[in-house]
Design a protein around this motif. Sequence first.
Motif, PDB file in Angstrom:
ATOM      1  N   ARG A 114      -3.430   2.786  22.148  1.00 18.69           N
ATOM      2  CA  ARG A 114      -2.927   1.694  21.726  1.00 18.69           C
ATOM      3  C   ARG A 114      -2.689   1.516  20.091  1.00 18.69           C
ATOM      4  O   ARG A 114      -2.670   0.645  19.564  1.00 18.69           O
ATOM      5  N   LEU A 130      -8.365  -5.632  26.564  1.00 16.27           N
ATOM      6  CA  LEU A 130      -7.500  -6.073  25.493  1.00 16.27           C
ATOM      7  C   LEU A 130      -6.078  -6.538  25.982  1.00 16.27           C
ATOM      8  O   LEU A 130      -5.595  -7.263  25.165  1.00 16.27           O
ATOM      9  N   ASP A 131      -5.712  -6.462  27.182  1.00 17.83           N
ATOM     10  CA  ASP A 131      -4.468  -7.260  27.533  1.00 17.83           C
ATOM     11  C   ASP A 131      -4.749  -8.733  27.801  1.00 17.83           C
ATOM     12  O   ASP A 131      -3.713  -9.588  28.147  1.00 17.83           O
ATOM     13  N   LEU A 143     -14.156  -5.845  21.100  1.00 14.89           N
ATOM     14  CA  LEU A 143     -14.299  -4.925  22.110  1.00 14.89           C
ATOM     15  C   LEU A 143     -15.493  -3.881  21.093  1.00 14.89           C
ATOM     16  O   LEU A 143     -16.288  -3.295  21.708  1.00 14.89           O
ATOM     17  N   LYS A 152      -9.871  -9.092  21.502  1.00 13.61           N
ATOM     18  CA  LYS A 152      -9.508  -8.269  20.327  1.00 13.61           C
ATOM     19  C   LYS A 152     -10.205  -6.945  20.156  1.00 13.61           C
ATOM     20  O   LYS A 152     -11.329  -7.017  20.492  1.00 13.61           O
ATOM     21  N   PRO A 153      -9.541  -6.078  19.448  1.00  9.64           N
ATOM     22  CA  PRO A 153     -10.039  -4.739  19.098  1.00  9.64           C
ATOM     23  C   PRO A 153     -11.475  -4.905  18.428  1.00  9.64           C
ATOM     24  O   PRO A 153     -12.491  -4.321  18.726  1.00  9.64           O
ATOM     25  N   ASN A 210      -8.789  -1.583  29.003  1.00 10.10           N
ATOM     26  CA  ASN A 210      -7.429  -1.868  28.907  1.00 10.10           C
ATOM     27  C   ASN A 210      -7.101  -3.380  29.390  1.00 10.10           C
ATOM     28  O   ASN A 210      -6.220  -4.204  28.569  1.00 10.10           O
ATOM     29  N   ARG A 229     -10.081 -13.748  29.981  1.00  8.32           N
ATOM     30  CA  ARG A 229     -10.687 -13.107  28.952  1.00  8.32           C
ATOM     31  C   ARG A 229     -12.202 -12.947  29.012  1.00  8.32           C
ATOM     32  O   ARG A 229     -12.614 -11.792  29.155  1.00  8.32           O
ATOM     33  N   PHE A 245      -8.554   3.404  22.086  1.00  3.33           N
ATOM     34  CA  PHE A 245      -7.710   2.667  20.656  1.00  3.33           C
ATOM     35  C   PHE A 245      -6.801   3.785  20.196  1.00  3.33           C
ATOM     36  O   PHE A 245      -5.903   3.403  19.644  1.00  3.33           O
ATOM     37  N   ILE A 275      -4.878   1.518  17.609  1.00  2.00           N
ATOM     38  CA  ILE A 275      -5.588   0.682  17.015  1.00  2.00           C
ATOM     39  C   ILE A 275      -6.481   1.490  16.034  1.00  2.00           C
ATOM     40  O   ILE A 275      -7.381   2.478  16.317  1.00  2.00           O
TER      41      ILE A 275
END
Lengths: 289, 289, 289
Positions: free
Chosen positions: B160, B121-122, B130, B126-127, B118, B94, B157, B162
Amino acid sequence: MSTSLAAVIHRLGAEARQSCKGDKNSMKLLKVTLVSLVLGVPAFAQGNTNMSTPLESASALSTADIQSVSPALGRYAQEDVADSLWQRPQLSRRDRSIVTVAILIARNQTLDLSHYMNIALDSGVKPRELSEIITHLAFYAGWSNAMSAVSVAKDVFAQRRIGPDQLPAASPQLLPLNEQAEAKRVTSVQRLLGTASPGLDQYTTDPLFKDVWLRPDLSPRDRSLVTITSLMANGQVAQLSGHLNRALDNGLTQEQAGEVITQIAFYAGWPNAFSAGPVAAEVFRSRPN
Amino acid sequence: MSTSLAAVIHRLGAEARQSCKGDKNSMKLLKVTLVSLVLGVPAFAQGNTNMSTPLESASALSTADIQSVSPALGRYAQEDVADSLWQRPQLSRRDRSIVTVAILIARNQTLDLSHYMNIALDSGVKPRELSEIITHLAFYAGWSNAMSAVSVAKDVFAQRRIGPDQLPAASPQLLPLNEQAEAKRVTSVQRLLGTASPGLDQYTTDPLFKDVWLRPDLSPRDRSLVTITSLMANGQVAQLSGHLNRALDNGLTQEQAGEVITQIAFYAGWPNAFSAGPVAAEVFRSRPN
Amino acid sequence: MSTSLAAVIHRLGAEARQSCKGDKNSMKLLKVTLVSLVLGVPAFAQGNTNMSTPLESASALSTADIQSVSPALGRYAQEDVADSLWQRPQLSRRDRSIVTVAILIARNQTLDLSHYMNIALDSGVKPRELSEIITHLAFYAGWSNAMSAVSVAKDVFAQRRIGPDQLPAASPQLLPLNEQAEAKRVTSVQRLLGTASPGLDQYTTDPLFKDVWLRPDLSPRDRSLVTITSLMANGQVAQLSGHLNRALDNGLTQEQAGEVITQIAFYAGWPNAFSAGPVAAEVFRSRPN
């Protein structure tokens, strides 16, 4: 190559451009063919690394585009860059194109990169050398700069039908390590970093100095040329003194190093040249001549 | 996550790639679904921030593209970047992805930005984190760097799904201000600038330190991580010592900070790592351990 | 221009945006026309360089795009950049737009460049001045940065029907050389470089100081403004002191120079502003006020 011959080539190029409405590459091909016919020899023979053919253009942008914004830049491009800078004997056209490509990769500037990669390949830089320059700069300018260069080079290589057989092996037989220089380097890194970053220590030894620098398809002298260019292009003077000394140890002359700074001025801006200049002056003074 | 489990995931991914000729995203979705089925849990659960899944690829460019220019870079990408650097335990996956995204934004390199967003986020970013990283870097790396990051992130976003509900509020309840640290900061700025730039004084206080730094959707520790990364990525060592001390005060460990420098070496080039290293060594020495 | 008048313009612009579904340029044209009708004068008359019209947008990206990634950035763009920074009286809107365009060119950031070139031309910067700014930055920020700027400016010029008659001549009558300042400069360069780079010596004299700096279509004060902006935008503080002194000699005030640093903070990031600030403070202290 004599001046009058260069003029013939220049004229042939102009005629080719007139008569041919195809794309730029087919024009270049036609031009090269015409030149080959006139000379009765392959135009860009291997040893021919110091050609004084005028630089056709200082940018991928056309002269008309440049002049639609700045007639002055159109004039400087011709008078100062193409007809003056690129003709100076202190650095061969081959070396000058290596320096220019390295500047663009180090600064992540892709607009003119394809243009100058083609000039490099036309000036005696071998595909395997260009491949190694990109590999080397992955370490000195950053991974993503190398990826941008790859995305440009793959098209240049495809257009010129440069295949895997002309590229360096992934794991070739390495050049011998200079144990003494390496021991000195390790001591110097130890003094700078202590235990602050064990990972940096580790990867600097391997792959950087025990693998990348020993790859045989780019000479140590050319690796040094690319390294000092990259440092100067981004104003990274803190490491310049050490790498400039290494470059001179590897066979770059002081006159060539001074001329790299001249090329930096035009392609990376005057301030970067003036940050590099005093460092070079100090290094030159400190060495027996 | 155990090594053997990572191997299973890797194999499933390979099979998905084989059987599915769709685009990269649908392959990724398939892979995630398969993994979820095997594990019986959502594959990328919130706490799962230290996965040792091999990095699939070190660039948005395909391995074939990289090898068409430099087989050596293809090898380094696998051996040194994916299988070695990204597996080091000194920094979680992370944190490593935060550092990498911050490097690319700070250096305005968009080619691989979507790829590494990506990965972030994987890997448990968390969005809303970011989003805050981009907001923070608008101040530390410049407005246009943030705009470039926005232009990439909006597509990530969208792909995905988001939406606004996963983003931080424009004006959330702020974290409390550390009055003592702020008073010290103001004194230090006063000493540096005097009356040279009243505007810089003003905006540094508000919005930078009385608003941006207090926004709750990115922890102070992560804000510091992004800040020192941005400084190192551009060789801005003049401010590094102060922000590195703040980062350690905010909970980053010395081992993690040293490993950020390792990540800098690969993604922002060796010279920037070697400019940061001695500053970090000095800061580490100056603090009680 | 009074505040209420600015409000009228703003409202007219909003109405134009509502009623017209055409592209952004036709909306802008409509807006300008409406304003001209209301005022009974050409809207962007030559002397009108200090307009307080709110900045419509801080980026070529739409507010919706920015907010789909960071609602906070959308708020800062309005509250701190458009409604605050751009309204500060320490620097005219004309100068502020010159500084912003110079920052983007110096950092090779093209995403918002067209947007800010249009703001510059709308704020009293003449096409011939914009042309000279690009020419000047070819030397201070590097040839390829200028080429990127040309590739953007040519479309801006085409859309606004700016033709060759509005551009500076390639070789105009030059301003007289200040022989005393030039002699001082040569001595200083000699001291810095010695014989390390004869090429840099030569081209710094001609074309840089005996041609570029003497071109009449950008005032020496504005050339200095562009130069110090470019240095600050890239953290090149080594040359900043000399050029800041030259800028103040050329008529830039200390208040304006301090405000350039404020603009740098937002558009080139806080660290570059904080590297420039102490240099400016020292230069200001060293001069009789």
